[in-house]
Write an enzyme that holds these catalytic residues in place. Structure first.
Site, PDB file in Angstrom:
ATOM      1  N   ILE A   1       3.543 -19.362   7.396  1.00 15.36           N
ATOM      2  CA  ILE A   1       4.159 -18.845   8.641  1.00 15.36           C
ATOM      3  C   ILE A   1       5.682 -18.904   8.481  1.00 15.36           C
ATOM      4  O   ILE A   1       6.236 -19.952   8.124  1.00 15.36           O
ATOM      5  CB  ILE A   1       3.732 -19.716   9.849  1.00 15.36           C
ATOM      6  CG1 ILE A   1       2.207 -19.717   9.981  1.00 15.36           C
ATOM      7  CG2 ILE A   1       4.389 -19.217  11.153  1.00 15.36           C
ATOM      8  CD1 ILE A   1       1.605 -18.361  10.324  1.00 15.36           C
TER       9      ILE A   1
ATOM     10  N   ASN B   1       6.706  -6.880   5.263  1.00 19.80           N
ATOM     11  CA  ASN B   1       5.459  -7.517   4.831  1.00 19.80           C
ATOM     12  C   ASN B   1       4.440  -6.429   4.498  1.00 19.80           C
ATOM     13  O   ASN B   1       4.424  -5.359   5.116  1.00 19.80           O
ATOM     14  CB  ASN B   1       4.908  -8.398   5.971  1.00 19.80           C
ATOM     15  CG  ASN B   1       3.604  -9.088   5.603  1.00 19.80           C
ATOM     16  OD1 ASN B   1       3.486  -9.681   4.527  1.00 19.80           O
ATOM     17  ND2 ASN B   1       2.612  -8.977   6.464  1.00 19.80           N
TER      18      ASN B   1
ATOM     19  N   HIS C   1       0.478  -5.706   4.545  1.00 23.93           N
ATOM     20  CA  HIS C   1      -0.779  -6.243   5.069  1.00 23.93           C
ATOM     21  C   HIS C   1      -1.906  -5.314   4.610  1.00 23.93           C
ATOM     22  O   HIS C   1      -1.771  -4.090   4.738  1.00 23.93           O
ATOM     23  CB  HIS C   1      -0.742  -6.344   6.602  1.00 23.93           C
ATOM     24  CG  HIS C   1      -2.000  -6.923   7.169  1.00 23.93           C
ATOM     25  ND1 HIS C   1      -2.300  -8.266   7.108  1.00 23.93           N
ATOM     26  CD2 HIS C   1      -3.062  -6.326   7.763  1.00 23.93           C
ATOM     27  CE1 HIS C   1      -3.492  -8.473   7.650  1.00 23.93           C
ATOM     28  NE2 HIS C   1      -3.969  -7.321   8.055  1.00 23.93           N
TER      29      HIS C   1
ATOM     30  N   GLU D   1      -1.507  -0.605  -1.489  1.00 22.29           N
ATOM     31  CA  GLU D   1      -0.451  -1.624  -1.496  1.00 22.29           C
ATOM     32  C   GLU D   1       0.604  -1.401  -2.575  1.00 22.29           C
ATOM     33  O   GLU D   1       1.825  -1.436  -2.289  1.00 22.29           O
ATOM     34  CB  GLU D   1      -1.060  -3.015  -1.678  1.00 22.29           C
ATOM     35  CG  GLU D   1      -1.960  -3.429  -0.531  1.00 22.29           C
ATOM     36  CD  GLU D   1      -2.536  -4.806  -0.740  1.00 22.29           C
ATOM     37  OE1 GLU D   1      -1.801  -5.710  -1.143  1.00 22.29           O
ATOM     38  OE2 GLU D   1      -3.731  -4.976  -0.493  1.00 22.29           O
TER      39      GLU D   1
ATOM     40  N   ARG E   1       8.286 -30.206   8.910  1.00 27.11           N
ATOM     41  CA  ARG E   1       8.213 -28.750   8.751  1.00 27.11           C
ATOM     42  C   ARG E   1       9.595 -28.126   8.896  1.00 27.11           C
ATOM     43  O   ARG E   1       9.963 -27.220   8.153  1.00 27.11           O
ATOM     44  CB  ARG E   1       7.271 -28.140   9.799  1.00 27.11           C
ATOM     45  CG  ARG E   1       6.995 -26.643   9.587  1.00 27.11           C
ATOM     46  CD  ARG E   1       6.416 -26.403   8.244  1.00 27.11           C
ATOM     47  NE  ARG E   1       6.152 -25.034   7.935  1.00 27.11           N
ATOM     48  CZ  ARG E   1       4.941 -24.596   7.552  1.00 27.11           C
ATOM     49  NH1 ARG E   1       3.938 -25.416   7.454  1.00 27.11           N
ATOM     50  NH2 ARG E   1       4.765 -23.328   7.230  1.00 27.11           N
TER      51      ARG E   1
ATOM     52  N   GLN F   1      -4.766   1.704  -4.633  1.00 28.13           N
ATOM     53  CA  GLN F   1      -4.536   3.018  -4.008  1.00 28.13           C
ATOM     54  C   GLN F   1      -3.542   2.963  -2.848  1.00 28.13           C
ATOM     55  O   GLN F   1      -3.099   4.003  -2.365  1.00 28.13           O
ATOM     56  CB  GLN F   1      -5.872   3.607  -3.529  1.00 28.13           C
ATOM     57  CG  GLN F   1      -6.855   3.907  -4.648  1.00 28.13           C
ATOM     58  CD  GLN F   1      -8.119   4.590  -4.144  1.00 28.13           C
ATOM     59  OE1 GLN F   1      -8.210   5.002  -3.001  1.00 28.13           O
ATOM     60  NE2 GLN F   1      -9.114   4.700  -5.012  1.00 28.13           N
TER      61      GLN F   1
HETATM   62  C1  GRF Z   1      -3.817  -9.740  -1.428  1.00 33.96           C
HETATM   63  O1  GRF Z   1      -4.866 -10.039  -0.522  1.00 33.96           O
HETATM   64  C2  GRF Z   1      -3.062  -8.556  -0.926  1.00 33.96           C
HETATM   65  O2  GRF Z   1      -3.938  -7.631  -0.306  1.00 33.96           O
HETATM   66  C3  GRF Z   1      -2.150  -9.155   0.089  1.00 33.96           C
HETATM   67  O3  GRF Z   1      -1.774 -10.410  -0.463  1.00 33.96           O
HETATM   68  C4  GRF Z   1      -2.812 -10.871  -1.358  1.00 33.96           C
HETATM   69  C5  GRF Z   1      -2.273 -11.283  -2.682  1.00 33.96           C
HETATM   70  O4  GRF Z   1      -1.645 -10.211  -3.264  1.00 33.96           O
HETATM   71  N1  GRF Z   1      -0.999  -8.319   0.318  1.00 33.96           N
HETATM   72  P1  GRF Z   1      -0.791 -10.400  -4.636  1.00 33.96           P
HETATM   73  O5  GRF Z   1      -1.709 -10.036  -5.776  1.00 33.96           O
HETATM   74  O6  GRF Z   1      -0.357 -11.852  -4.724  1.00 33.96           O
HETATM   75  O7  GRF Z   1       0.358  -9.441  -4.507  1.00 33.96           O
END
Ligand code: GRF
Length: 206
Positions: free
Chosen positions: A92, A107, A109, A180, A65, A178
């Site tokens: 990770i 990041n 989330h 991300e 790793r 809406q």
């Molecule tokens: C999705 O579950 C998103 O909510 C989270 O990562 C996952 C993949 O997103 N942020 P993406 O389509 O690869 O950006």
């Protein structure tokens, strides 16, 4: 500002960043490289289609790793970036990366941290837990990455209504559309404009 985007899956968040860099919504920013831990991640295809360097650095390709960790940091360093963006990255992070990029890793989330986050909370699992608990509002969070899981300074959040009859898939799509795909590009633009400062462990927008 030069950025690296780390991905593991479909790359819809990456696509939002690419589109907004190209149309000028995200200012003073260039995507130098997209790195995935999965060779077949469609996110790598999206990058290649836009002439962006796309690399796979997979833990599976390394005996130990720590060798993967070193390789990942080495590839990111090779592009001399100012910010590392985790966009659906499910590995990770190596401690050494967090040490080398203090408050320079963000990041996205798919919940309103500190709800529905922490170890094992990613992808659809987040939305399944939201529906299971019966909350009426969920959303997404952009935060700086520290040594914990989903525990660094929160930069932006956006709330999304949970609707009657939602399935985890329907809710995930709504949170992406809406929340991300809006707050991650916005976070990058704010950082590129030098409008973000970390004061007493809190992200402050000047
Ligand atoms: C999705 O579950 C998103 O909510 C989270 O990562 C996952 C993949 O997103 N942020 P993406 O389509 O690869 O950006």
């Amino acid at each position: 500002m030069k950025i690296a985007v780390l991905v593991s899956g479909g790359g819809t968040n990456l696509q939002a960043i690419i589109d907004k860099v190209e149309n000028g919504t995200i200012r003073n920013t260039s995507i130098e490289v997209v790195i995935s831990n999965k060779k077949d991640a469609y996110a790598l295809t999206r990058a290649a289609e836009h002439g962006i360097a796309a690399e796979c650095v997979s833990p599976k390709d390394f005996e130990k790793r720590e060798d993967f960790n070193k390789a990942l940091v080495e590839r990111i360093n090779a592009y001399d970036v100012d910010l590392v963006v985790l966009a659906g990255y499910l590995v990770i992070l190596p401690e050494i990366l967090i040490e080398e990029y203090p408050n320079r890793i963000i990041n996205i989330h798919p919940s309103l941290i500190p709800s529905f986050c922490g170890a094992g909370m990613y992808g659809l699992k987040v939305h399944e837990a939201v529906l299971e608990r019966g909350v009426k509002v969920t959303g997404a969070t952009v935060h700086f990455v520290d040594a914990g899981v989903d525990s660094g300074p929160i930069l932006l959040q956006k709330a999304v209504e949970v609707e009657q009859g939602d399935t985890a898939e329907i809710l995930q799509k709504r949170v992406m559309e809406q929340a991300e795909w809006l707050i991650l590009p916005n976070a990058i633009d704010l950082i590129a404009a030098g409008k973000v400062e970390i004061i007493d462990g809190k992200a402050v927008i000047k």
